[in-house]
Design an enzyme around this catalytic site. Structure first.
Site, PDB file in Angstrom:
ATOM      1  N   GLU A 238      18.928 -37.051  -4.306  1.00 64.62           N
ATOM      2  CA  GLU A 238      17.662 -35.958  -4.233  1.00 64.62           C
ATOM      3  C   GLU A 238      16.496 -37.322  -4.409  1.00 64.62           C
ATOM      4  OE1 GLU A 238      16.650 -32.218  -6.422  1.00 64.62           O
ATOM      5  OE2 GLU A 238      18.849 -31.594  -4.897  1.00 64.62           O
TER       6      GLU A 238
ATOM      7  N   GLU B  30      26.064 -28.960  -0.278  1.00 66.30           N
ATOM      8  CA  GLU B  30      25.785 -27.737  -1.024  1.00 66.30           C
ATOM      9  C   GLU B  30      25.525 -25.955  -1.083  1.00 66.30           C
ATOM     10  OE1 GLU B  30      23.214 -28.518  -4.425  1.00 66.30           O
ATOM     11  OE2 GLU B  30      24.383 -30.325  -4.591  1.00 66.30           O
TER      12      GLU B  30
HETATM   13  C1  XIL Z   1      22.122 -26.590 -10.384  1.00 67.34           C
HETATM   14  C2  XIL Z   1      23.213 -25.424 -10.117  1.00 67.34           C
HETATM   15  O1  XIL Z   1      24.101 -25.325  -9.557  1.00 67.34           O
HETATM   16  C3  XIL Z   1      22.733 -24.391 -11.311  1.00 67.34           C
HETATM   17  O2  XIL Z   1      23.921 -23.468 -12.041  1.00 67.34           O
HETATM   18  C4  XIL Z   1      22.120 -25.902 -12.550  1.00 67.34           C
HETATM   19  O3  XIL Z   1      21.298 -24.957 -13.047  1.00 67.34           O
HETATM   20  C5  XIL Z   1      20.938 -26.340 -11.873  1.00 67.34           C
HETATM   21  O4  XIL Z   1      21.250 -26.465 -10.626  1.00 67.34           O
HETATM   22  N1  XIL Z   1      20.164 -28.878  -6.108  1.00 67.34           N
HETATM   23  C6  XIL Z   1      22.100 -30.007  -6.526  1.00 67.34           C
HETATM   24  C7  XIL Z   1      22.454 -29.187  -7.569  1.00 67.34           C
HETATM   25  O5  XIL Z   1      21.869 -31.014  -5.959  1.00 67.34           O
HETATM   26  O6  XIL Z   1      23.203 -30.449  -8.743  1.00 67.34           O
HETATM   27  C8  XIL Z   1      21.568 -27.686  -8.268  1.00 67.34           C
HETATM   28  O7  XIL Z   1      22.896 -27.453  -9.147  1.00 67.34           O
HETATM   29  C9  XIL Z   1      21.347 -27.165  -7.287  1.00 67.34           C
HETATM   30  C10 XIL Z   1      20.103 -27.755  -6.655  1.00 67.34           C
END
Ligand code: XIL
Length: 701
Positions: free
Chosen positions: A489, A603
């Protein structure tokens, strides 16, 4: 105390007044203990069970919530509207013996706005629940979550010890159900297990013993090549002997209700396709006409289990077989008595779709498929989720435990244990493990960017710190983590590097020339630490903002122009019921693939909530954005299935460019965005969306 609101009453609990009167402590045979934490009066639930008021806690205080509050996922919301919090322990005197303890939780405090904000540990009679997070477990606020723990009491006392980690522990109710009572009320029948064609008893992977071949009339038995692989089962051996050409099977069992499971796999070389072995059978009046193992299992050497609920009324259980095309055959029979009573004591695993095709099998020739695994999944605390992951996934990503905040919480302290568990889980289950993530502005402690006196680090000091972290973390898992999200990101929506990142601000020093420096160095050092690992750039909204996608393309080109290794770009793809557009998604896949890197969907989830914030910025995911009362209704599930089908048709179409598809979570209760965004529901059962995804592949063939 942080818990403050309109509807509240506080007292500090110390003495135990009700116990002697309300439980069967002095009686030889134990009764079920039910305590509604924070309650002043006994409470009768929808099953007619009576819960005693708050008692047995040491320390802490109680609170009552707004009686109008709705709690999802329970027939008894009231049970969750009072709580005991900040306590040190709970205990009560009960007779020695085995029990099922059920702990009732729901996050109802307005001061908690997301997962990770109330985290505590507790120990129930020696069973440790570390870093328990009600929000994360229940999948959002105002949702019931019940933890079920089988325990043994041997000193006349049942005890739970609570430890705060972040914020206070809190609990709504405790139920302690004697196991013996539950067991003695079952029909006296034991489960019958027969391995057809076997000469010896056989013990399966759950430790259940199957009796050798018996109870058949007619036919013959055969043993298959013990080397044969049977897909879709943890116990291939169960399918490597069979009884065939029989007229019937029968056995004497007590009258009552049973669940019957019939185990089949086509292992005969003389059968080459569906329609070549077709037979009918009748299980206690349930007719299965023109049954075709090949068709049912989706091919040869694949397990198929038919589950039939039956009733026995004349002391005998019977299956009658009739040949249509070729002989009937069967590999095993299991007859499980149904307990009419105390369903609450039933802790058996939900069958996570035993007969269905699995994602990793159907996508085998397309791309790796997997999920983000949280700590509960990899440490065995959430065995149902682990069962789904083992069965369905060929790749896995650590959801949180390799992020800087968790793996490297203090300057001189690394916390390896959870990440090690992830590693071991992946290796044990043959999953391609992804490390997530090395350099990110999110979930990175503030100290990383500051010196001892709290001043912002210099560019050189921050680079040194970054190098040290990368060398240490990647070095530890060298040769084991196969791919790293090196930078996560870094881009803003306009396609420029995002200025809120301290990595960019400090290392880039506001100069156009140095803007890529932190990215370049992160990739260089990751490569130095493990020359065999694949290295990725990962981001969200690449499918919805062409500018941002072009920014990712620019990063790849920049690294390549400098001769720095980059293997892939991850499109996170946090989606919704009405986005992204196919066009945007295809633009992202093709323009990234054109740079020569692998494209990964890293994701994937589909937000079911249709209002409010829809992005993937973790700082904006909170109570408001995750509550979704329509998540489970039919229409939503239908739309979810359609959107998943649409997305997967795009992946399948671009399979030559896509190397992996990873869901962000295993089942709905483990999703970070709440609602119902994944393929498995809160009971770990496959949803309509699961079938829709499988169908995309079937239609492709
Ligand atoms: C999220 C997790 O799923 C949660 O458990 C945590 O509280 C916050 O982070 N983009 C990403 C992930 O790259 O690492 C994030 O994961 C969601 C958004």
């Amino acid at each position: 105390m942080k818990n403050k609101k309109l509807f509240y009453v506080i007292f500090l609990s110390s003495t135990v007044l009700w116990f002697a009167a309300s439980t069967a402590a002095s009686e030889p045979s134990a009764a079920t203990v039910r305590i509604k934490a924070g309650a002043y009066e006994p409470f009768t639930d929808s099953n007619g069970n009576v819960w005693q008021p708050d008692q047995g806690f040491e320390g802490g205080a109680t609170i009552e919530r707004n009686p109008e509050l709705e709690i999802d996922g329970t027939k008894d919301p009231e049970l969750f509207l009072s709580e005991h919090y900040a306590m040190d322990s709970f205990s009560c005197k009960i007779p020695n013996g085995k029990y099922i303890a059920k702990l009732y939780f729901a996050e109802t405090f307005e001061g908690i706005n997301g997962p990770g904000e109330r985290v505590f540990s507790y120990n129930v009679q020696g069973h440790e629940f570390k870093d328990f997070d009600i929000w994360a477990k229940a999948g959002g606020p105002e949702r019931a979550y019940i933890e079920t723990v089988p325990v043994e009491v041997n000193n006349g006392e049942f005890r739970i010890v609570f430890t705060s980690q972040i914020e206070n522990p809190a609990i709504n109710a405790i139920e302690i159900i004697p196991k013996t009572a539950a067991e003695t009320s079952k029909p006296s029948a034991a489960t019958v297990r027969i391995k057809a064609g076997a000469y010896e008893p056989f013990t399966d992977s759950n430790g259940n013993v199957w009796q050798p071949d018996q109870g058949f009339e007619g036919g013959a038995t055969i043993d298959r090549d013990p080397e044969l692989d049977i897909a879709g089962t943890k116990d291939p051996e169960l399918f490597l002997s069979e009884h065939y050409a029989m007229d019937s099977f029968s056995c004497k069992i007590p009258n009552g209700k049973y669940i019957v499971k019939l185990y089949f796999a086509e292992t005969f070389e003389g059968i080459y396709g569906p329609g070549e072995r077709v037979f009918s059978f009748n299980v206690q009046g349930h007719e299965f006409k023109d049954f075709d193992i090949w068709a049912k299992a989706g091919g040869p050497e694949r397990a198929y289990i038919e589950t039939v609920p039956v009733e026995v009324t004349n002391g005998e259980f019977r299956i009658v077989f009739t040949t249509q095309i070729e002989n009937p055959e069967i590999n095993a029979i299991e007859i499980i008595p149904q307990t009419a009573t105390d369903k609450s004591a039933d802790v058996s695993e939900p069958a996570a779709g035993q007969n269905m095709p699995t994602l990793k099998d159907v996508f085998k020739d397309y791309f790796l498929i997997g999920g983000a695994l949280n700590r509960g999944v990899v440490t065995g605390r959430d065995p149902n989720a682990a069962a789904i992951a083992e069965k369905q996934f060929s790749t896995a990503t650590a959801e949180n435990d390799m992020k800087w905040q968790l793996i490297h919480p203090q300057l001189n302290r690394y916390n390896w244990e959870p990440a090690d568990s992830f590693m071991e889980f992946c290796e044990k289950n043959n999953m391609f493990p992804i490390g997530h993530c090395l350099v990110w502005h999110g979930q990175t402690p503030r100290w990383v960017f500051r010196d001892d006196s709290g001043n912002t680090l210099t560019r050189d000091a921050l680079l040194a710190r970054m190098k040290d972290h990368i060398m240490t973390v990647v070095g530890r898992y060298k040769g084991r983590i196969k791919g790293w999200d090196v930078v996560n990101e870094a881009l803003a929506e306009d396609g420029k590097l995002g200025s809120r990142s301290q990595w960019l601000r400090i290392i880039g020093e506001g100069s156009e020339d140095k803007q890529y420096d932190f990215i370049e160095n992160a990739f260089r050092w990751a490569h130095e630490a493990d020359p065999d690992a694949e290295l990725y750039y990962n981001d969200y909204n690449l499918e919805s903002s062409k500018a941002k996608c072009n920014g990712a393309v620019a990063i790849v080109k920049h690294l390549k122009s400098k001769g720095i290794r980059i293997d892939g770009v991850g499109i996170q793809l946090h989606s919704g019921l009405s986005y992204p557009s196919i066009e945007g998604l295809e633009y992202a896949i093709t323009s990234l693939a054109d740079t020569g890197v692998k494209v990964m969907i890293t994701e994937l989830d589909i937000r079911t909530r249709t209002r409010g914030y829809r992005g993937a910025d973790i700082s904006r995911i909170n109570r408001e954005s995750t509550s979704d009362s329509n998540a489970e209704n039919e229409q939503t599930q239908q739309r979810l299935a359609e959107k998943y089908a649409e997305l997967f048709s795009v992946f399948v179409k671009h399979k030559k460019d896509i190397s992996r598809v990873t869901f962000w979570g295993v089942y709905d209760a483990t999703s970070w965005i709440g609602g119902s965004p994944l393929l498995f529901d809160r009971n770990c059962q496959p949803k309509q969306a699961f079938d829709a995804v499988i169908k995309v592949v079937q239609d492709d063939n």
